[in-house]
Scaffold this active site. Structure first.
Site, PDB file in Angstrom:
ATOM      1  N   LYS A   1      16.944  -3.799   0.855  1.00  0.00           N
ATOM      2  CA  LYS A   1      16.665  -4.565   2.002  1.00  0.00           C
ATOM      3  C   LYS A   1      17.281  -4.249   3.266  1.00  0.00           C
ATOM      4  O   LYS A   1      16.596  -4.146   4.392  1.00  0.00           O
ATOM      5  CB  LYS A   1      16.219  -6.294   1.693  1.00  0.00           C
ATOM      6  CG  LYS A   1      15.160  -6.328   0.641  1.00  0.00           C
ATOM      7  CD  LYS A   1      14.683  -7.820   0.522  1.00  0.00           C
ATOM      8  CE  LYS A   1      13.833  -8.304  -0.375  1.00  0.00           C
ATOM      9  NZ  LYS A   1      13.897  -9.632  -0.497  1.00  0.00           N
TER      10      LYS A   1
ATOM     11  N   LYS B   1       4.045   1.761  -7.866  1.00  0.00           N
ATOM     12  CA  LYS B   1       3.494   0.570  -8.170  1.00  0.00           C
ATOM     13  C   LYS B   1       2.534  -0.013  -7.451  1.00  0.00           C
ATOM     14  O   LYS B   1       2.740   0.300  -6.196  1.00  0.00           O
ATOM     15  CB  LYS B   1       4.695  -0.559  -8.556  1.00  0.00           C
ATOM     16  CG  LYS B   1       5.428  -0.429  -9.821  1.00  0.00           C
ATOM     17  CD  LYS B   1       5.923  -1.720 -10.338  1.00  0.00           C
ATOM     18  CE  LYS B   1       6.866  -2.445  -9.569  1.00  0.00           C
ATOM     19  NZ  LYS B   1       7.625  -3.792  -9.948  1.00  0.00           N
TER      20      LYS B   1
ATOM     21  N   LYS C   1       1.536  -4.898  -2.221  1.00  0.00           N
ATOM     22  CA  LYS C   1       0.928  -5.557  -1.014  1.00  0.00           C
ATOM     23  C   LYS C   1       1.203  -4.766   0.300  1.00  0.00           C
ATOM     24  O   LYS C   1       0.252  -4.551   0.960  1.00  0.00           O
ATOM     25  CB  LYS C   1       1.400  -6.930  -1.094  1.00  0.00           C
ATOM     26  CG  LYS C   1       0.822  -7.689  -0.085  1.00  0.00           C
ATOM     27  CD  LYS C   1       1.291  -9.126  -0.135  1.00  0.00           C
ATOM     28  CE  LYS C   1       2.621  -9.159   0.722  1.00  0.00           C
ATOM     29  NZ  LYS C   1       2.363  -9.924   1.996  1.00  0.00           N
TER      30      LYS C   1
END
Ligand code: TRP
Length: 343
Positions: A118, A205, A208
């Site tokens: 991140k 995968k 969103k």
């Protein structure tokens, strides 16, 4: 509430209020939690304190939290059977996180994959990017979420394995430093039937944040959207009998077979036989039918629940009360062991 003679195991899991849930969240995670609803004492938290570890918009967080709870209820987390609570409402999560952070080696946090990913991603987008120390502390707060309830079972996805290992380490460290207090939760990653991949890029995968939103099927998508997204899903350039089969070099078809499998409860082998003569068009129509049928009641339930603010507020209140009761017990014990003077 359970008493000593009917001690039930405690199941706890939490999710960030991330807005819309997609098919991968539903089939890969949420549906698995519903099997604990009978026979276990279940706590299900929406972790809004975790959501603020990255930049966010307060009004969105407020809306997403409510919508998320409505979606989980729509997916089968029955609020009469599970205590659905909001993390920031419960006194104890941040208190315990602080105490655990004082036992947690800095290096272990700096080595966490999710923190590294991140922070690297934020810096790659902007080398002046702000990275709050809350992002580093994220896993300690998660450990507190789990240990505050002394949970026996914590169903999480594979991506949370490292966080659960840290939780185990911190539980052991606390028990060793003070005295036996926490259950060390088992590492248990439920095997899911299918990993749901992106419809447009089936080696990734379903997500969103996919740039191409036709890749991602949301549980609240209407039938027309479902048909459009599945109709344009990537397959292969071959055709004719036998084109519908699972194989490493056919990731798109394999993904659709997996989806059809979980939607119908049939095995991939059965489906390969059933569609041995089918064209991709016929096969995709069947997948769209099955997915639309599976999601229709979820969407209807969602729309009813999300519109009913009073009901949602009651659900949260009930969940909060049960969670707080359990949390206070544990927090009191922890504070005593840590040497804090009684109130
Ligand atoms: N980190 C988890 C995720 O992103 C969410 C989470 C926070 C969680 N606290 C938890 C999951 C406690 C299980 C138990 O999915």
């Amino acid at each position: 509430m359970s008493d000593a003679s009917t001690q039930q195991q405690v199941v706890l899991t939490c999710a960030q209020p991330t807005g819309k849930l997609h098919l991968g969240n539903y089939l890969g995670a949420v549906r698995n939690w519903t099997r604990y609803l009978d026979g276990y004492e279940c706590y299900f938290g929406i972790v809004d304190l975790h959501a603020i570890t990255v930049p966010y918009v307060p009004a969105d967080l407020r809306r997403d939290t409510m919508e998320c709870i409505a979606q989980y209820i729509a997916c089968g987390i029955d609020p009469d059977k599970a205590n659905i609570f909001v993390q920031s409402h419960i006194i104890g999560h941040t208190e315990l996180a602080w105490i655990l952070s004082c036992l947690c080696p800095l290096g272990q946090l700096e080595r966490m994959t999710q923190f590294k990913d991140k922070s690297a991603k934020a810096r790659s987008e902007d080398n002046q990017a702000f990275i709050g120390s809350g992002l580093l502390q994220y896993p300690v707060l998660m450990a507190a979420d789990i240990l505050l309830y002394n949970a026996d079972i914590v169903p999480v996805g594979e991506d949370q394995k490292q966080h659960l290992e840290l939780t185990r380490d911190l539980a052991q460290k606390f028990n060793f430093t003070y005295s036996e207090t926490f259950k060390v939760p088992d590492l248990f990653i439920p095997k899911t039937g299918a990993r749901i991949m992106s419809l447009q890029n089936p080696t990734k995968k379903m997500s969103k944040s996919d740039e191409n939103q036709t890749s991602t099927l949301y549980i609240t998508d209407d039938e027309k959207t479902i048909r459009k997204k599945i109709g344009s899903a990537v397959t292969d350039s071959d055709s004719g009998p036998g084109c519908v089969r699972a194989s490493d070099d056919k990731p798109g078809v394999t993904n659709l077979l997996g989806i059809l499998g979980v939607a119908t409860g049939k095995s991939v082998e059965e489906l390969e036989k059933e569609f041995a003569e089918a064209s991709y068009k016929d096969f995709k129509d069947a997948v769209a039918d099955a997915v639309a049928k599976m999601l229709a009641p979820v969407r209807e339930k969602y729309e009813a629940v999300v519109a009913d603010k009073k009901y949602l507020t009651e659900v949260i209140k009930r969940g909060d009360d049960a969670a707080q009761k359990r949390a206070f017990k544990m927090l009191g014990k922890v504070q005593r062991k840590a040497g804090f003077v009684a109130r």
